[in-house]
Design a protein around this motif. Structure first.
Motif, PDB file in Angstrom:
ATOM      1  N   ARG A  81      47.657 -20.262 201.398  1.00 14.51           N
ATOM      2  CA  ARG A  81      47.195 -21.184 202.441  1.00 14.51           C
ATOM      3  C   ARG A  81      48.190 -22.340 202.601  1.00 14.51           C
ATOM      4  N   SER A  82      48.054 -23.064 203.683  1.00 15.50           N
ATOM      5  CA  SER A  82      48.974 -24.175 203.961  1.00 15.50           C
ATOM      6  C   SER A  82      48.416 -25.452 203.344  1.00 15.50           C
ATOM      7  N   ALA A  83      48.633 -25.606 202.052  1.00 21.25           N
ATOM      8  CA  ALA A  83      48.124 -26.772 201.332  1.00 21.25           C
ATOM      9  C   ALA A  83      49.154 -27.889 201.330  1.00 21.25           C
ATOM     10  N   ARG A  84      48.670 -29.134 201.478  1.00 22.99           N
ATOM     11  CA  ARG A  84      49.558 -30.294 201.465  1.00 22.99           C
ATOM     12  C   ARG A  84      49.166 -31.322 200.412  1.00 22.99           C
ATOM     13  N   SER A  85      47.868 -31.382 200.106  1.00 21.58           N
ATOM     14  CA  SER A  85      47.371 -32.405 199.192  1.00 21.58           C
ATOM     15  C   SER A  85      46.510 -31.755 198.116  1.00 21.58           C
ATOM     16  N   TYR A  86      46.502 -32.386 196.920  1.00 24.25           N
ATOM     17  CA  TYR A  86      45.943 -31.681 195.767  1.00 24.25           C
ATOM     18  C   TYR A  86      45.082 -32.584 194.887  1.00 24.25           C
ATOM     19  N   ILE A  87      44.232 -31.926 194.114  1.00 26.02           N
ATOM     20  CA  ILE A  87      43.486 -32.539 193.025  1.00 26.02           C
ATOM     21  C   ILE A  87      44.076 -32.012 191.728  1.00 26.02           C
ATOM     22  N   ALA A  88      44.548 -32.893 190.871  1.00 26.43           N
ATOM     23  CA  ALA A  88      45.054 -32.493 189.557  1.00 26.43           C
ATOM     24  C   ALA A  88      43.867 -32.414 188.615  1.00 26.43           C
ATOM     25  N   TYR A  89      43.528 -31.193 188.201  1.00 29.98           N
ATOM     26  CA  TYR A  89      42.307 -30.955 187.431  1.00 29.98           C
ATOM     27  C   TYR A  89      42.628 -30.542 186.006  1.00 29.98           C
ATOM     28  N   PHE A  90      42.392 -31.453 185.062  1.00 29.98           N
ATOM     29  CA  PHE A  90      42.543 -31.143 183.644  1.00 29.98           C
ATOM     30  C   PHE A  90      41.278 -30.401 183.208  1.00 29.98           C
ATOM     31  N   GLN A  91      41.422 -29.100 183.007  1.00 32.06           N
ATOM     32  CA  GLN A  91      40.247 -28.234 182.906  1.00 32.06           C
ATOM     33  C   GLN A  91      39.951 -27.719 181.502  1.00 32.06           C
ATOM     34  N   TYR A 107      48.104 -38.188 182.095  1.00 28.26           N
ATOM     35  CA  TYR A 107      47.413 -38.611 183.310  1.00 28.26           C
ATOM     36  C   TYR A 107      48.396 -39.204 184.314  1.00 28.26           C
ATOM     37  N   PHE A 108      49.291 -40.068 183.815  1.00 24.15           N
ATOM     38  CA  PHE A 108      50.254 -40.690 184.730  1.00 24.15           C
ATOM     39  C   PHE A 108      51.274 -39.674 185.233  1.00 24.15           C
ATOM     40  N   GLU A 109      51.586 -38.694 184.409  1.00 26.99           N
ATOM     41  CA  GLU A 109      52.484 -37.629 184.874  1.00 26.99           C
ATOM     42  C   GLU A 109      51.858 -36.901 186.047  1.00 26.99           C
ATOM     43  N   ALA A 110      50.545 -36.678 185.994  1.00 29.04           N
ATOM     44  CA  ALA A 110      49.854 -35.983 187.074  1.00 29.04           C
ATOM     45  C   ALA A 110      49.802 -36.822 188.349  1.00 29.04           C
ATOM     46  N   ILE A 111      49.405 -38.087 188.237  1.00 23.51           N
ATOM     47  CA  ILE A 111      49.249 -38.894 189.449  1.00 23.51           C
ATOM     48  C   ILE A 111      50.595 -39.356 190.004  1.00 23.51           C
ATOM     49  N   HIS A 112      51.671 -39.204 189.208  1.00 26.05           N
ATOM     50  CA  HIS A 112      53.000 -39.570 189.707  1.00 26.05           C
ATOM     51  C   HIS A 112      53.408 -38.672 190.872  1.00 26.05           C
ATOM     52  N   ASP A 113      52.901 -37.454 190.911  1.00 24.31           N
ATOM     53  CA  ASP A 113      53.222 -36.554 192.017  1.00 24.31           C
ATOM     54  C   ASP A 113      52.613 -37.115 193.302  1.00 24.31           C
ATOM     55  N   PRO A 114      53.407 -37.342 194.335  1.00 24.26           N
ATOM     56  CA  PRO A 114      52.887 -37.977 195.552  1.00 24.26           C
ATOM     57  C   PRO A 114      51.866 -37.127 196.295  1.00 24.26           C
ATOM     58  N   ASP A 115      51.876 -35.822 196.060  1.00 24.43           N
ATOM     59  CA  ASP A 115      50.926 -34.943 196.749  1.00 24.43           C
ATOM     60  C   ASP A 115      49.575 -34.874 196.044  1.00 24.43           C
ATOM     61  N   VAL A 116      49.501 -35.389 194.833  1.00 28.58           N
ATOM     62  CA  VAL A 116      48.231 -35.436 194.095  1.00 28.58           C
ATOM     63  C   VAL A 116      47.454 -36.657 194.563  1.00 28.58           C
ATOM     64  N   LYS A 117      46.269 -36.416 195.091  1.00 27.10           N
ATOM     65  CA  LYS A 117      45.452 -37.493 195.642  1.00 27.10           C
ATOM     66  C   LYS A 117      44.317 -37.917 194.712  1.00 27.10           C
ATOM     67  N   ILE A 118      43.894 -36.992 193.806  1.00 31.57           N
ATOM     68  CA  ILE A 118      42.769 -37.271 192.911  1.00 31.57           C
ATOM     69  C   ILE A 118      43.097 -36.731 191.525  1.00 31.57           C
ATOM     70  N   LEU A 119      42.706 -37.483 190.503  1.00 29.25           N
ATOM     71  CA  LEU A 119      42.807 -37.018 189.127  1.00 29.25           C
ATOM     72  C   LEU A 119      41.405 -36.650 188.656  1.00 29.25           C
ATOM     73  N   SER A 120      41.197 -35.376 188.324  1.00 24.34           N
ATOM     74  CA  SER A 120      39.899 -34.899 187.873  1.00 24.34           C
ATOM     75  C   SER A 120      40.009 -34.435 186.419  1.00 24.34           C
ATOM     76  N   ILE A 121      39.091 -34.909 185.568  1.00 24.05           N
ATOM     77  CA  ILE A 121      39.199 -34.690 184.126  1.00 24.05           C
ATOM     78  C   ILE A 121      37.885 -34.130 183.600  1.00 24.05           C
ATOM     79  N   ALA A 122      37.926 -32.918 183.057  1.00 24.69           N
ATOM     80  CA  ALA A 122      36.746 -32.324 182.438  1.00 24.69           C
ATOM     81  C   ALA A 122      36.673 -32.761 180.979  1.00 24.69           C
ATOM     82  N   THR A 123      35.501 -33.236 180.560  1.00 24.25           N
ATOM     83  CA  THR A 123      35.373 -33.735 179.201  1.00 24.25           C
ATOM     84  C   THR A 123      33.929 -33.715 178.749  1.00 24.25           C
ATOM     85  N   ARG A 124      33.704 -34.250 177.558  1.00 27.75           N
ATOM     86  CA  ARG A 124      32.374 -34.392 176.975  1.00 27.75           C
ATOM     87  C   ARG A 124      31.956 -35.858 177.007  1.00 27.75           C
TER      88      ARG A 124
END
Length: 308
Positions: A81-91, A107-124
């Motif tokens: 698909r023609s994707a432009r923007s992303y969610i970085a999901y630590f799964q 976390y900062f490595e993930a959000i440093h990417d300009p195309d990453v718009k959201i940081l999503s983190i799965a945890t307890r």
């Protein structure tokens, strides 16, 4: 029937379009975490249903850096698909369970990417101390942070059976702390866990309505090869819903769910090479099409049965 962007429920795509004006695509990441329910801090076997990959069966390659995993995720998505923007999901596993300096780095490595718009983190919920919350608040000022908490059920008998490893009060307090910090809270629940009745599942929905969470993932129980749940199922099979039974149950949950809670998932698609049951769930798109038709035929929409 009330419509949310042509669907009778408050779906993720609707919410993303409202916030960002476009669809965002999820890139699943694996930073090489473990879990306190596996390393002996809480337990050693993990949750009874959890695969050897720590529910990260579709996550990125552990041998690669987070930046490399994001790059590879973009390439894979671009082929479909023609994707432009992303969610970085630590799964995979528990993604706030580690030294604070390491968490800050990934976390900062993930959000440093300009195309990453959201940081999503799965945890307890038992892995969110004050230092981690301060870090999440810092990042949330730069880009939105989602915290995804695995609750599965509010019922203590179920929690003990699945070896969740924390009390409901721990979950409730974590939700309160995250909300106080301005962090978006998404909760995972599993429908059709052994010995849970439809009434018990609706009680979980009612509890989450009162907590005023931001989002929810409704996951059908999957029995995967290599899990302790699979061993139990093979020794003594327990009830697993057929598709029609699941659609009716899921529709009832959606009808009772508070209308402003964003639904991030309605079923699931476990790895086909690992899935023992229910096999019909592997056709995820077909299941969703049947579900939408069911909602239409029965005039059901999110919040229909919800009352303050």
């Amino acid at each position: 029937m009330k419509k949310w962007n042509e669907k009778p429920y408050h779906g993720l795509n609707y919410e993303l379009q409202k916030q960002f004006g476009e669809k965002l695509y999820k890139i699943t990441l694996n930073p090489g975490m473990t879990c306190p329910n596996r390393d002996g801090t809480v337990g050693t076997g993990g949750c009874i249903f959890c695969s050897v990959q720590g529910s990260g069966d579709f996550a990125g390659n552990l041998q690669n850096t987070i930046s490399e995993q994001i790059k590879q995720g973009k390439i894979a998505l671009s082929q479909k698909r023609s994707a432009r923007s992303y969610i970085a999901y630590f799964q995979a596993f528990t993604n706030t369970y580690g030294p604070i300096d390491f968490l800050k780095k990934i976390y900062f490595e993930a959000i440093h990417d300009p195309d990453v718009k959201i940081l999503s983190i799965a945890t307890r919920p038992d892995c969110l101390d004050d230092a981690i919350l301060d870090l999440l608040k810092q990042i949330n000022k730069i880009k939105p942070v989602w915290i995804e908490l695995g609750l599965q059920s509010i019922h203590e008998t179920t929690a003990r059976y699945i070896r969740r490893g924390y009390a409901l009060e721990v979950f409730d307090h974590a939700v309160w702390k995250l909300q106080k910090a301005g962090i978006c809270v998404i909760v995972h629940i599993i429908l059709c866990l052994p010995n849970e009745t439809p009434e018990m599942m609706l009680e979980t929905i009612a509890h989450l309505n009162k907590l005023n969470i931001n989002g929810i993932k409704l996951q059908l129980l999957h029995i995967l090869k290599g899990t302790d749940l699979a061993s139990e199922y093979q020794k003594k099979p327990f009830w697993i819903p057929n598709e029609a039974e699941y659609l009716a149950l899921l529709a009832n949950c959606v009808a009772h769910l508070k209308p402003n809670i964003t639904i991030h998932r309605l079923t699931g698609d476990g790895p086909k090479d690992l899935l023992i049951a229910p096999l019909w769930s592997s056709a995820k798109r077909t299941v969703l099409n049947h579900f939408h038709q069911y909602l239409k035929e029965h005039d059901i929409w999110q919040g229909k049965e919800y009352y303050e």
